[in-house]
Design an enzyme around this catalytic site. Structure first.
Site, PDB file in Angstrom:
ATOM      1  N   LEU A  77       0.781  -1.428  -0.114  1.00  0.00           N
ATOM      2  CA  LEU A  77       0.142  -0.458   0.200  1.00  0.00           C
ATOM      3  C   LEU A  77       0.868   1.491  -0.071  1.00  0.00           C
ATOM      4  O   LEU A  77       1.522   1.505   1.111  1.00  0.00           O
ATOM      5  CB  LEU A  77      -0.994  -0.084   1.536  1.00  0.00           C
ATOM      6  CG  LEU A  77      -1.955  -1.358   1.749  1.00  0.00           C
ATOM      7  CD1 LEU A  77      -3.352  -0.972   2.592  1.00  0.00           C
ATOM      8  CD2 LEU A  77      -2.738  -2.132   0.210  1.00  0.00           C
TER       9      LEU A  77
ATOM     10  N   ALA B  62      -0.681   4.530  -1.678  1.00  0.00           N
ATOM     11  CA  ALA B  62      -1.442   5.272  -2.265  1.00  0.00           C
ATOM     12  C   ALA B  62      -1.598   6.607  -0.655  1.00  0.00           C
ATOM     13  O   ALA B  62      -2.243   7.809  -1.992  1.00  0.00           O
ATOM     14  CB  ALA B  62      -2.280   5.071  -2.717  1.00  0.00           C
TER      15      ALA B  62
ATOM     16  N   ARG C  85       2.048  14.814   6.157  1.00  0.00           N
ATOM     17  CA  ARG C  85       2.940  15.102   7.548  1.00  0.00           C
ATOM     18  C   ARG C  85       4.612  15.432   7.252  1.00  0.00           C
ATOM     19  O   ARG C  85       5.231  15.860   7.587  1.00  0.00           O
ATOM     20  CB  ARG C  85       2.592  14.398   8.688  1.00  0.00           C
ATOM     21  CG  ARG C  85       1.756  15.013   9.558  1.00  0.00           C
ATOM     22  CD  ARG C  85       1.413  13.654  10.796  1.00  0.00           C
ATOM     23  NE  ARG C  85       1.027  12.495   9.739  1.00  0.00           N
ATOM     24  CZ  ARG C  85       0.507  11.152  10.386  1.00  0.00           C
ATOM     25  NH1 ARG C  85       1.241  11.205  12.296  1.00  0.00           N
ATOM     26  NH2 ARG C  85       0.395  10.396  10.165  1.00  0.00           N
TER      27      ARG C  85
ATOM     28  N   GLY D  50      -9.104   4.383   2.857  1.00  0.00           N
ATOM     29  CA  GLY D  50      -9.129   3.585   3.300  1.00  0.00           C
ATOM     30  C   GLY D  50      -8.084   2.351   3.180  1.00  0.00           C
ATOM     31  O   GLY D  50      -7.982   2.076   1.641  1.00  0.00           O
TER      32      GLY D  50
ATOM     33  N   GLY E 216       4.118   0.551   1.931  1.00  0.00           N
ATOM     34  CA  GLY E 216       4.945   1.483   1.247  1.00  0.00           C
ATOM     35  C   GLY E 216       6.255   2.342   2.806  1.00  0.00           C
ATOM     36  O   GLY E 216       7.396   3.070   1.733  1.00  0.00           O
TER      37      GLY E 216
ATOM     38  N   GLY F 250      -3.681   1.427  15.965  1.00  0.00           N
ATOM     39  CA  GLY F 250      -4.375   0.542  15.583  1.00  0.00           C
ATOM     40  C   GLY F 250      -4.511  -0.241  16.886  1.00  0.00           C
ATOM     41  O   GLY F 250      -3.773  -0.588  17.273  1.00  0.00           O
TER      42      GLY F 250
ATOM     43  N   GLU G  51      -9.639   1.068  15.993  1.00  0.00           N
ATOM     44  CA  GLU G  51      -8.661   2.230  15.205  1.00  0.00           C
ATOM     45  C   GLU G  51      -8.919   3.222  17.077  1.00  0.00           C
ATOM     46  O   GLU G  51      -9.473   3.019  17.567  1.00  0.00           O
ATOM     47  CB  GLU G  51      -9.108   3.125  13.967  1.00  0.00           C
ATOM     48  CG  GLU G  51      -9.106   1.527  13.106  1.00  0.00           C
ATOM     49  CD  GLU G  51      -7.252   1.703  12.827  1.00  0.00           C
ATOM     50  OE1 GLU G  51      -6.232   2.597  12.978  1.00  0.00           O
ATOM     51  OE2 GLU G  51      -7.123   0.240  12.566  1.00  0.00           O
TER      52      GLU G  51
ATOM     53  N   TYR H   4      40.317  20.744 -23.006  1.00  0.00           N
ATOM     54  CA  TYR H   4      39.330  21.428 -23.183  1.00  0.00           C
ATOM     55  C   TYR H   4      39.202  22.574 -24.152  1.00  0.00           C
ATOM     56  O   TYR H   4      39.915  23.601 -23.435  1.00  0.00           O
ATOM     57  CB  TYR H   4      37.779  21.575 -22.283  1.00  0.00           C
ATOM     58  CG  TYR H   4      36.495  22.031 -22.910  1.00  0.00           C
ATOM     59  CD1 TYR H   4      35.997  21.073 -23.326  1.00  0.00           C
ATOM     60  CD2 TYR H   4      35.996  23.687 -21.673  1.00  0.00           C
ATOM     61  CE1 TYR H   4      34.531  21.386 -24.179  1.00  0.00           C
ATOM     62  CE2 TYR H   4      34.816  23.863 -22.939  1.00  0.00           C
ATOM     63  CZ  TYR H   4      33.536  22.156 -23.407  1.00  0.00           C
ATOM     64  OH  TYR H   4      32.611  22.923 -23.777  1.00  0.00           O
TER      65      TYR H   4
ATOM     66  N   ARG I   4      58.223  29.448 -22.096  1.00  0.00           N
ATOM     67  CA  ARG I   4      57.621  30.330 -20.946  1.00  0.00           C
ATOM     68  C   ARG I   4      58.619  32.152 -21.807  1.00  0.00           C
ATOM     69  O   ARG I   4      59.141  32.098 -21.758  1.00  0.00           O
ATOM     70  CB  ARG I   4      58.149  30.622 -19.560  1.00  0.00           C
ATOM     71  CG  ARG I   4      59.053  29.883 -19.333  1.00  0.00           C
ATOM     72  CD  ARG I   4      60.034  29.661 -17.773  1.00  0.00           C
ATOM     73  NE  ARG I   4      61.580  29.798 -17.447  1.00  0.00           N
ATOM     74  CZ  ARG I   4      62.037  28.666 -17.010  1.00  0.00           C
ATOM     75  NH1 ARG I   4      60.939  28.103 -16.579  1.00  0.00           N
ATOM     76  NH2 ARG I   4      62.948  28.842 -16.246  1.00  0.00           N
TER      77      ARG I   4
HETATM   78  C1  UD1 Z   1      -3.284   1.766   9.699  1.00  0.00           C
HETATM   79  C2  UD1 Z   1      -3.971   0.938  10.487  1.00  0.00           C
HETATM   80  C3  UD1 Z   1      -3.788   1.080  12.108  1.00  0.00           C
HETATM   81  C4  UD1 Z   1      -1.976   0.721  12.574  1.00  0.00           C
HETATM   82  C5  UD1 Z   1      -1.787   1.836  11.285  1.00  0.00           C
HETATM   83  C6  UD1 Z   1      -0.110   0.909  11.497  1.00  0.00           C
HETATM   84  C7  UD1 Z   1      -5.963   0.672   9.350  1.00  0.00           C
HETATM   85  C8  UD1 Z   1      -7.380   0.878   8.840  1.00  0.00           C
HETATM   86  N1  UD1 Z   1      -5.745   1.229  10.229  1.00  0.00           N
HETATM   87  O1  UD1 Z   1      -3.364   2.991  10.265  1.00  0.00           O
HETATM   88  O2  UD1 Z   1      -4.453  -0.107  12.321  1.00  0.00           O
HETATM   89  O3  UD1 Z   1      -1.845   0.674  13.491  1.00  0.00           O
HETATM   90  O4  UD1 Z   1      -1.808   1.408   9.729  1.00  0.00           O
HETATM   91  O5  UD1 Z   1       0.967   1.623  11.149  1.00  0.00           O
HETATM   92  O6  UD1 Z   1      -5.636   0.163   8.661  1.00  0.00           O
HETATM   93  N2  UD1 Z   1      -2.752   4.046   2.142  1.00  0.00           N
HETATM   94  C9  UD1 Z   1      -3.860   3.488   0.808  1.00  0.00           C
HETATM   95  N3  UD1 Z   1      -5.224   4.231   0.612  1.00  0.00           N
HETATM   96  C10 UD1 Z   1      -5.812   4.144   1.636  1.00  0.00           C
HETATM   97  C11 UD1 Z   1      -5.090   4.819   2.532  1.00  0.00           C
HETATM   98  C12 UD1 Z   1      -3.714   4.297   3.093  1.00  0.00           C
HETATM   99  O7  UD1 Z   1      -2.877   3.087   0.181  1.00  0.00           O
HETATM  100  O8  UD1 Z   1      -7.245   5.051   1.132  1.00  0.00           O
HETATM  101  C13 UD1 Z   1      -1.912   3.028   2.976  1.00  0.00           C
HETATM  102  C14 UD1 Z   1      -0.890   4.225   3.209  1.00  0.00           C
HETATM  103  O9  UD1 Z   1       0.344   5.575   2.277  1.00  0.00           O
HETATM  104  C15 UD1 Z   1       0.218   4.010   4.038  1.00  0.00           C
HETATM  105  C16 UD1 Z   1      -0.781   3.230   4.091  1.00  0.00           C
HETATM  106  O10 UD1 Z   1      -1.543   2.279   3.834  1.00  0.00           O
HETATM  107  O11 UD1 Z   1       1.253   3.116   3.702  1.00  0.00           O
HETATM  108  C17 UD1 Z   1      -1.470   3.315   6.111  1.00  0.00           C
HETATM  109  O12 UD1 Z   1      -2.610   4.163   5.778  1.00  0.00           O
HETATM  110  P1  UD1 Z   1      -2.759   4.991   6.363  1.00  0.00           P
HETATM  111  O13 UD1 Z   1      -3.390   6.274   6.653  1.00  0.00           O
HETATM  112  O14 UD1 Z   1      -1.270   5.566   7.176  1.00  0.00           O
HETATM  113  O15 UD1 Z   1      -3.264   4.245   7.658  1.00  0.00           O
HETATM  114  P2  UD1 Z   1      -3.082   4.474   9.838  1.00  0.00           P
HETATM  115  O16 UD1 Z   1      -3.410   5.823   9.777  1.00  0.00           O
HETATM  116  O17 UD1 Z   1      -1.336   4.774  10.259  1.00  0.00           O
HETATM  117 MG    MG Z   2       0.280   5.450   9.200  1.00  0.00          MG
END
Ligand code: UD1
Ligand code: MG
Length: 457
Positions: free
Chosen positions: A8, A10, A15, A78, A101, A136, A151, A384, A437
């Site tokens: 993941l 995206a 921050r 999500g 990622g 979470g 969460e 050069y 020279r």
């Molecule tokens: C998530 C977990 C949480 C966990 C934490 C660990 C969920 C709902 N929560 O929370 O339980 O403790 O990670 O770090 O899963 N991403 C996507 N598409 C989306 C949303 C997120 O690709 O629509 C990717 C983000 O780029 C990131 C990862 O998923 O790499 C986690 O997303 P993030 O929004 O950071 O989740 P957390 O709120 O940290």
């Molecule tokens: Mg996170």
């Protein structure tokens, strides 16, 4: 068993306060995402899917060298929604491992048992952390079995106190994810489709979710801001430094070395403080690297000493050479055994023969130099002409006096001798002395300009 990994990536990474997508920020010189992809590869993943959204094109371009199935998530709804975007392209008979990622330090040893546990069931990587805020929490029943991930924003005060957290990494049969994920809703404080809800559905269906605890908190550390990126970088560098010390390399201070690539060292190598190594670097036995040096894509031979503040890129330095202090070896420099490059000397595409010396304040570029040559202070190869680059050849045992300019293309034969301050535009034959020279002329009875001299305005 067939293993498919979904990464993941995206999210926006707000921050980081950066124009660059978060997963492209660098850890040890490589994008965060590249570390995760390398881990997936080491695990022997049969297929690698990466879910991208924010800066998708940039991310794809930056990692185009990797074999990846890129999946686009148009809207970041999500983690559950993100996995759902990739699922139609996953073999329903495969085991799926979900990685983030932006969690780059997770090791293969931690992931293997998780994957092994998930051939028929679901398995979640958890961790005990000192400060669980933001993560979470793992809710368990009276017998200690996993119930759900709650969460942070959805926690009541008792749940908030739980010290075991969801790392985000889970493994499950694709068939189960296909079954559960479309049923996960977004009725929560963030209005998102949460991936861990799939685990709760598995429990509700009367099954068990296996949990594995990560060996260290560090491994599951995600990068959300630059503070965390710096922490991950230090942790990573500390690990590399520790391994070097255990392998017999002496570091003046393991906290003051940076390796952005691969560094291979022989026996009894000493590395002083603030050395930076990039790309592929080899230091053979007995090499000493002085303080504040940068060495990139280079090989340094047995017993060679590199003194402080030197910069060595794309070069080969043979045995028992001296480099620096304040030397700059640019791409294509090849020093033969026992050669010396001293302070404020720049070299480029230059072969410096065995035992030859360029000790002070010189530029040697596009040059083929034999052995036992002495180059005086301030010598410049004028390589050069404003349009093209030309080479300078300097034969065995030649001597070039200080402050000479060698206008290429030009050759000085073996044993040729150039008088100090010469501008050399014609070949110097063996055992010739070239003086290029203006002849000195002395004017007698010279009156110094006196106090009465006018017009110096
Ligand atoms: C998530 C977990 C949480 C966990 C934490 C660990 C969920 C709902 N929560 O929370 O339980 O403790 O990670 O770090 O899963 N991403 C996507 N598409 C989306 C949303 C997120 O690709 O629509 C990717 C983000 O780029 C990131 C990862 O998923 O790499 C986690 O997303 P993030 O929004 O950071 O989740 P957390 O709120 O940290
Ligand atoms: Mg996170």
């Amino acid at each position: 068993m067939k293993l498919e990994v979904i990464v993941l990536a995206a999210g926006k990474g707000t921050r980081m306060r950066s124009d660059k997508p978060k997963v492209l920020h660098r850890l040890a010189g490589r994008p965060l995402l590249d570390h995760v992809l390398a881990t997936a590869e080491q695990l022997g993943a049969d297929r690698l899917h990466v879910v991208v959204g924010h800066g998708a094109e940039q991310v794809r371009d930056a990692l185009s060298a990797r074999t990846v199935n890129w999946v686009t998530q148009q809207q970041q709804l999500g983690t559950g929604h993100a996995v759902l975007q990739a699922l139609p392209q996953v073999d329903p008979a495969a085991t799926v491992l979900v990685l983030y990622g932006d969690v780059p330090l997770l090791g293969v040893d931690t992931l293997k048992p998780l994957v092994a546990a998930a051939t028929s069931d679901m398995a979640l990587l958890t961790a005990r952390v000192d400060d669980p805020a933001g993560y979470g929490r793992i809710a368990r029943d009276a017998t200690g079995e996993f119930c759900a991930v709650v969460e942070d924003r959805d926690c009541d005060s008792a749940q908030r106190a739980i010290g075991e957290i969801n790392s985000g990494v889970l493994a499950a049969p694709a068939a189960l994810l296909n079954d559960y994920l479309p049923r996960v809703g977004n009725d929560n404080s963030q209005g998102e489709y949460y991936l861990p809800e799939a685990l709760a559905l598995h429990v509700a269906a009367g099954h068990r979710v296996a949990t594995h605890q990560a060996a260290s908190e560090l491994e599951i550390l995600g990068v959300n801001d630059r503070l965390q990126l710096a922490a991950v970088e230090r942790a990573y560098q500390q690990g590399l430094a520790r391994q070097l010390l255990l392998d017999g390399v002496q570091l003046a201070d393991p906290a003051r070395i940076d390796i952005r690539g691969s560094l291979r060292c022989g026996r009894d190598v000493f590395i002083d403080v603030n050395a930076v190594f990039e790309g592929d670097v080899v230091l053979e036995d007995g090499v000493t690297i002085g303080p504040n040096c940068l060495v990139k894509n280079s090989r340094i031979g047995n017993g060679t000493t590199v003194y402080a503040m030197s910069h060595i890129v794309g070069s080969t330095v043979a045995a028992k050479c001296n480099v620096g202090p304040y030397a700059r070896l640019r791409t294509g420099t090849e020093m033969a055994g026992g050669a010396r490059i001293g302070n404020f000397v720049e070299t480029k595409k230059a072969a410096i023969g065995p035992g030859s010396k360029v000790n002070h304040l010189s530029y040697i570029g596009d040059c083929d130099m034999g052995g036992e040559v002495n180059i005086g202070a301030g010598t410049i190869t004028c390589n050069y002409d404003g349009v093209n680059k030309h080479r300078t050849a300097i034969g065995e045992g030649a001597f070039v006096g200080s402050n000479s300019t060698l206008v290429a293309p030009v050759a000085i034969a073996d044993g040729g001798f150039v008088a100090a301050g010469s501008t050399i535009t014609k070949p110097v034959e063996a055992n010739e002395l070239a003086v290029g020279r203006g002849r000195q002329r002395n004017i007698g009875n010279w009156q110094r300009p006196g106090a009465s001299t006018q017009g110096e305005g």
